[in-house]
Design an enzyme around this catalytic site. Structure first.
Site, PDB file in Angstrom:
ATOM      1  N   ARG A  59       0.852  -1.182   0.000  1.00 42.26           N
ATOM      2  CA  ARG A  59       0.000   0.000   0.000  1.00 42.26           C
ATOM      3  C   ARG A  59       0.891   1.236   0.000  1.00 42.26           C
ATOM      4  NH1 ARG A  59      -2.378  -3.420   4.041  1.00 42.26           N
ATOM      5  NH2 ARG A  59      -4.512  -4.081   3.483  1.00 42.26           N
ATOM      6  N   LYS A  93      -2.280  -2.210   7.901  1.00 41.36           N
ATOM      7  CA  LYS A  93      -3.429  -1.646   8.604  1.00 41.36           C
ATOM      8  C   LYS A  93      -3.592  -2.308   9.966  1.00 41.36           C
ATOM      9  CE  LYS A  93      -6.212  -0.129   4.668  1.00 41.36           C
ATOM     10  NZ  LYS A  93      -7.525  -0.247   3.979  1.00 41.36           N
ATOM     11  N   HIS A 114      -1.833   2.513  -6.084  1.00 40.30           N
ATOM     12  CA  HIS A 114      -2.813   1.438  -5.940  1.00 40.30           C
ATOM     13  C   HIS A 114      -2.958   0.633  -7.225  1.00 40.30           C
ATOM     14  CE1 HIS A 114      -5.961  -0.797  -4.004  1.00 40.30           C
ATOM     15  NE2 HIS A 114      -6.772  -0.570  -5.020  1.00 40.30           N
ATOM     16  N   ARG A 136      -0.306  -1.924  -7.024  1.00 36.62           N
ATOM     17  CA  ARG A 136      -0.695  -2.946  -6.037  1.00 36.62           C
ATOM     18  C   ARG A 136      -1.771  -3.868  -6.611  1.00 36.62           C
ATOM     19  NH1 ARG A 136      -1.476  -4.318  -0.510  1.00 36.62           N
ATOM     20  NH2 ARG A 136      -3.661  -4.499   0.113  1.00 36.62           N
ATOM     21  N   HIS A 172      -4.430  -8.492   3.480  1.00 39.08           N
ATOM     22  CA  HIS A 172      -5.877  -8.356   3.584  1.00 39.08           C
ATOM     23  C   HIS A 172      -6.429  -9.287   4.656  1.00 39.08           C
ATOM     24  CE1 HIS A 172      -6.884  -6.678  -0.689  1.00 39.08           C
ATOM     25  NE2 HIS A 172      -6.475  -5.752   0.146  1.00 39.08           N
ATOM     26  N   TYR A 226     -10.146 -15.561   6.441  1.00 39.79           N
ATOM     27  CA  TYR A 226      -8.704 -15.318   6.526  1.00 39.79           C
ATOM     28  C   TYR A 226      -7.992 -16.467   7.226  1.00 39.79           C
ATOM     29  CZ  TYR A 226      -4.340 -13.070   7.814  1.00 39.79           C
ATOM     30  OH  TYR A 226      -3.014 -12.769   7.977  1.00 39.79           O
TER      31      TYR A 226
END
Length: 302
Positions: free
Chosen positions: A150, A174, A242, A245, A268, A277
């Site tokens: 990112r 994140k 982006h 990415r 993610h 996940y």
């Protein structure tokens, strides 16, 4: 009005007057509401009418319209008509609860940004030059595409973030979640070339990517430099972090069937809304990366 009962027809006529006189809606809006009610009435089960329809029936109708490809705007209009109809029946004492209250129209997924094909990316990354700015920008673009970072992740990298011997970069994503991502051989070579210049820039900051004055590059500066190189390389699409990415993710998925590996490489929680996940060990990630990424393979001696 199709196979509606006399009572339904009478109620719709009263509803039309209600919209005009009491709600004081425009003739155009009233027409649209009546059109929507007539349309949805044809989608209800045979034993269900506009007068005894339940919440689950409206949910089914909205889902049907969504599957037919109705736009979000059209779905929103349909839902407004349904809700107003419920409010009218409630006002007339014909129902105890508005079955459409609290319903929301299904949202269509936002289209993913268009990725760049491998040829376009190869052309973008073939920039030449030995000046510090060119070497720095090439290293950034190679790293964006090599590792799918990112913008904020790349901007936050420090000199110690890259392990050149292991071909890895440690990224803070994140939620302050740290992950280790492989770095392809092209990106390593570009980073090493930039590092020679970086060490000559007087700088108290430990940032990997800095300005000529030694300050950490801002997000806006990185975006501006990407766009500049896209123009200079005469690409038909606007280049931004982006897009690199997203291209990384697309090309990896095209070359590899391992969705979960790419999911973890991207950092993610969910790459797909239906995919739970799962954590994979780094050795497996590196193996998938090396076999799938176009610029991960070691360069052949010429």
């Amino acid at each position: 009005m199709g196979d509606m009962s006399d009572l339904e027809v009478t109620c719709l006529q009263d509803y039309e007057r209600y919209l005009h006189s009491e709600r004081q809606l425009s003739a155009h809006t009233v027409h649209n509401y009546l059109y929507e009610l007539n349309r949805v009435s044809t989608l209800l089960p045979k034993d269900v009418t506009l007068l005894n329809v339940g919440r689950e029936h409206w949910q089914q109708v909205l889902a049907k319209l969504h599957r037919k490809g109705l736009s979000p705007r059209s779905l929103s209009l349909c839902l407004s008509a349904i809700k107003q109809w419920g409010e009218f029946l409630l006002r007339e004492g014909m129902i105890a609860v508005n079955p459409a209250k609290g319903l929301s129209a299904p949202k269509q997924a936002k289209p993913l940004p268009k990725n760049m094909d491998v040829d376009s990316l190869t052309h973008l990354l073939e920039i030449e030059g030995t000046d510090p700015l060119t070497l720095r920008d090439k290293a950034m673009m190679e790293l964006f595409y090599s590792s799918g970072l990112r913008l904020a992740e790349l901007a936050a990298l420090n000199l110690s973030s890259v392990q050149y011997d292991l071909r890895e970069v440690r990224v803070l994503g994140k939620g302050n979640k740290e992950r280790i991502v492989p770095v392809g051989s092209y990106a390593i070579k570009a980073l090493e070339a930039w590092l020679v210049c970086r060490q000559q820039i007087p700088c108290e900051d430990c940032a990997l990517f800095v300005t000529g004055k030694g300050r950490r590059l801002s997000h806006r500066s990185i975006q501006s430099r990407m766009a500049k190189w896209g123009q200079e390389q005469a690409l038909s699409v606007r280049v931004h972090p982006h897009k690199l990415r997203h291209s990384f993710a697309t090309h990896m998925l095209e070359s590899s069937a391992d969705l979960r590996a790419v999911q973890e490489l991207l950092g993610h929680a969910n790459l797909s809304t239906t995919q739970i996940y799962t954590s994979l060990d780094f050795q497996h990630l590196a193996k998938v990366y090396d076999s799938a990424h176009p610029r991960a393979k070691k360069q052949q001696d010429k």
